[in-house]
Design an enzyme around this catalytic site. Structure first.
Site, PDB file in Angstrom:
ATOM      1  N   GLN A 290       0.839  -1.195   0.030  1.00 40.82           N
ATOM      2  CA  GLN A 290      -0.021   0.000  -0.024  1.00 40.82           C
ATOM      3  C   GLN A 290       0.734   1.363  -0.015  1.00 40.82           C
ATOM      4  OE1 GLN A 290      -3.036  -1.497   3.199  1.00 40.82           O
ATOM      5  NE2 GLN A 290      -4.138   0.184   1.952  1.00 40.82           N
ATOM      6  N   HIS A 291       0.277   2.411  -0.274  1.00 41.95           N
ATOM      7  CA  HIS A 291       0.676   3.896  -0.113  1.00 41.95           C
ATOM      8  C   HIS A 291       1.860   4.259  -1.081  1.00 41.95           C
ATOM      9  CE1 HIS A 291      -1.304   2.928   3.712  1.00 41.95           C
ATOM     10  NE2 HIS A 291      -0.439   2.452   4.313  1.00 41.95           N
TER      11      HIS A 291
ATOM     12  N   ASP B  73      -2.126  -5.065   0.271  1.00 44.09           N
ATOM     13  CA  ASP B  73      -1.877  -6.262   0.850  1.00 44.09           C
ATOM     14  C   ASP B  73      -2.724  -7.014   1.908  1.00 44.09           C
ATOM     15  OD1 ASP B  73      -0.831  -4.403   2.262  1.00 44.09           O
ATOM     16  OD2 ASP B  73       1.574  -4.855   1.911  1.00 44.09           O
TER      17      ASP B  73
END
EC number: 2.7.1.17
Length: 482
Positions: A71-72, A241
Site C-alpha cells: 500500500q501507499h 496487501d
C-alpha cells in the site's frame, strides 16, 4: 477446470499463484525478487511480475487475474502516462515533516484538532507512510516534478493498468483507464471509506493542484482484460496487501491478523468504520465492502534478522536462545525502533536497550528482549483496536516472522490471548486469486474456498510484567542525527 491467478507485489518480491476458481486448489505458482530500497522504479515491479508469471508456467489458461500489492507507494504519472520519478514506498519516512504540516494545516494550526479532522475525513491521521504526505514532500522538495503530475496511482493500480496494455504514451485516454479498489484507495489519505469517495480537496492541499485518480471499483467488479495470456483474462479490482491477506484467510468480524513481515500489522475485519484522532489506528476499508481498521509498525521480522546477525546466529539459533531466557529477560528491554516508527508516529526514533545489568548481558537475554520488544509494539496495536471498539475473538499470527518458534511461544504471554498459526501460505496472492474467482462468478459473495487451516494454537500464561516494563521505557528512544 477454470483457473484464476492472484498476484502479491510486495516490498521484497512478486508472487503469483494459479488456483482452481471453484475449489481454490493450488495448481502452480511462481515468484521473482524486487530490489531493496524505499525508492524504486515501478519498471522493476513490472519486470518481476512478468518473471513471476513465467516462473508459474504462464497464464495462457487463466480466465481472471487480480493484483494485491504493497500500500501507499506513490506512482506519479505525467500527461503521457510516463512515470515521473522513482516511486516512494510506504516505508520511506522522508515525508514525515510533510505529515506534520498537513495535520496542522487542516486544524488551522492546532495539531490535535487537525489530527481529528483528518481522522473524520479519511479515517486516518497522516503519517509518513500515506501517499498524501509523499505528494506534499514532492511538492516541496521537487516542485518541477510535482508540476508535471497528471495522475497518481498506487503500486497495484499501476500493475493492473500495465496488464491492461496501458503505459508510457497512453495519454489522457490511458490515464482515464486507471482503476483501484476500496482497500488500497483508503490508504492514500485522500479517499474516505465512509463516503466511498475521493477528497480531492485533500489531494490538492498536498500536491498543490488536481490530478487524475483511479476509478474505485466495487469488491467484485470487473476491470479491463489483460493483454498477457491467451484468454485475455479479466482483471479484478485488486487490493491492498492486508485486505488481500484477510480475504485469502477468510477472516470474519472478530478475527484479528497479526502479520510479521517487513512491517508489523495488526488488522481486523469490522462492520463499521473507525476515526481515531490519536493516529494509533488507521481506518481502512477491506476487500469485501466492510472495513479494515489496523495498526502498523515499521519494525517486525527485520528486528529478528538484525538481532540474529548481531548475535552471530541464525533464526533457529535465535529462537533457542530466546526460549532459554525467562519472560521479561530479567529486566532487559529492547525498544525496537530500528527504522524509526509508524505506530506510534516517531519516524526519526532509533532503537534502544534498557535495563542492562551484569546478570542480563547474555545472548539469551538479548534474544528474548528482541522477541518481546517486537511483540510489545504489536500488543499496543491490539489494545488500540480494542479501544476503537473492534471485536477481538481470535488472533491469527501470519508472515515470515510467525515461523519463529520463539515468536509462537512468547506471543500468547505478551498479547494476553491464544494465537493461531495458520498453515504457511501466500495469503495476499491467495486473496487476490479468490477475488479473481469472485469477479468471474458474478455472485454477491466471494467463493467459499476453504479458509487456511490452522496448524497449531499456542497458549501461554499471561506475563503482564513484560508489557509493564516495556511501557516504562518505550518513550526513551534516541533520535537519528540529521
Amino acid at each position: 477446470m477454470t483457473l484464476v491467478a492472484g498476484v502479491d507485489s510486495s516490498t521484497q518480491s512478486c508472487k503469483v499463484v494459479i488456483r482452481d476458481a471453484a475449489t481454490g486448489a493450488l495448481v502452480r505458482s511462481g515468484r521473482a525478487s524486487h530490489p531493496d530500497g524505499t525508492e524504486v522504479s515501478p519498471d522493476h515491479w513490472w519486470d518481476a511480475l512478468q518473471a513471476a508469471i513465467a516462473d508459474a508456467g504462464g497464464i495462457d489458461d487463466v480466465e481472471a487475474i487480480a493484483v494485491g500489492g504493497q500500500q501507499h507507494g506513490m506512482v506519479a504519472l505525467d500527461a503521457d502516462g510516463a512515470v515521473i520519478r522513482d516511486a516512494l514506498l510506504w516505508n520511506d519516512t522522508r515525508s514525515a515533516p510533510a505529515a506534520t504540516d498537513l495535520i496542522a494545516e487542516l486544524g488551522d494550526g492546532d495539531p490535535v484538532a487537525g489530527a481529528q479532522a483528518w481522522a473524520d475525513a479519511i479515517g486516518s491521521v497522516p503519517v509518513a507512510s500515506l501517499t498524501v504526505t509523499k505528494l506534499r514532500w514532492l511538492r516541496d522538495a521537487e516542485p518541477e516534478n510535482a508540476a508535471r503530475v497528471a495522475a497518481v496511482a498506487l503500486p497495484h493500480d499501476w500493475l493492473s493498468w500495465r496488464l491492461a496494455g496501458h503505459g508510457p504514451g497512453s495519454g489522457a485516454a490511458g490515464l482515464a483507464a486507471l482503476r483501484t479498489d476500496r482497500s488500497d484507495a483508503s490508504g492514500t489519505g485522500y479517499w474516505s471509506p465512509v463516503t466511498d469517495d475521493y477528497r480531492t480537496d485533500l489531494l490538492e492541499l498536498a500536491l498543490g493542484h488536481s490530478a487524475v485518480l483511479p476509478r474505485v471499483l466495487g469488491p467484485h467488479e470487473a476491470g479491463e482484460r489483460s493483454v498477457i495470456g491467451a484468454l485475455h483474462p479479466v482483471i479484478g479490482p485488486g487490493a491492498g496487501d492486508n485486505a488481500a491477506a484477510a480475504l485469502g484467510l477468510g477472516l470474519v468480524p472478530g478475527d484479528v491478523a497479526i502479520s510479521l513481515g517487513t512491517s508489523g500489522v495488526v488488522s481486523a475485519i469490522a462492520a463499521a468504520p473507525t476515526a481515531d484522532g490519536s493516529g494509533m489506528v488507521t481506518g481502512f476499508a477491506d476487500a469485501t465492502g466492510a472495513f479494515l481498521p489496523l495498526a502498523c509498525t515499521l519494525n517486525a521480522s527485520r528486528v529478528l534478522d538484525a538481532t540474529a546477525r548481531m548475535l552471530g546466529t541464525d533464526h533457529p539459533g535465535l529462537s533457542a536462545l530466546a526460549l532459554s531466557a525467562p519472560a521479561g529477560a530479567d529486566g532487559l528491554v529492547l525498544v525496537p525502533y530500528l527504522e524509526g516508527e509508524r505506530t506510534p508516529n516517531r519516524p526519526d526514533a532509533t532503537g534502544a536497550l534498557h535495563g542492562l545489568r551484569l546478570g542480563n548481558t547474555t545472548p539469551a537475554h538479548v534474544a528474548r528482549a528482541a522477541v518481546e520488544g517486537m511483540l510489545c509494539g504489536l500488543a499496543d496495536g491490539l489494545d488500540a483496536l480494542r479501544t476503537q471498539g473492534v471485536q477481538v475473538n481470535r488472533v491469527l499470527l501470519i508472515g515470515g516472522g510467525a515461523q519463529s518458534q520463539a515468536v509462537r511461544h512468547v506471543a500468547p504471554s505478551v498479547l494476553g490471548i491464544d494465537v493461531s498459526v495458520p498453515t504457511p501460505g501466500e495469503y495476499v496472492a491467495d486473496g487476490a486469486a479468490r477475488q479473481a474467482a469472485w469477479v468471474l462468478s458474478g455472485a454477491e459473495d466471494a467463493p467459499a474456498w476453504t479458509a487456511a487451516s490452522t496448524a497449531e494454537v499456542f497458549s501461554a500464561p499471561a506475563a503482564p510484567h513484560v508489557r509493564r516494563q516495556y511501557a516504562a521505557v518505550r518513550e526513551l528512544t534516541g533520535v537519528r542525527p540529521a
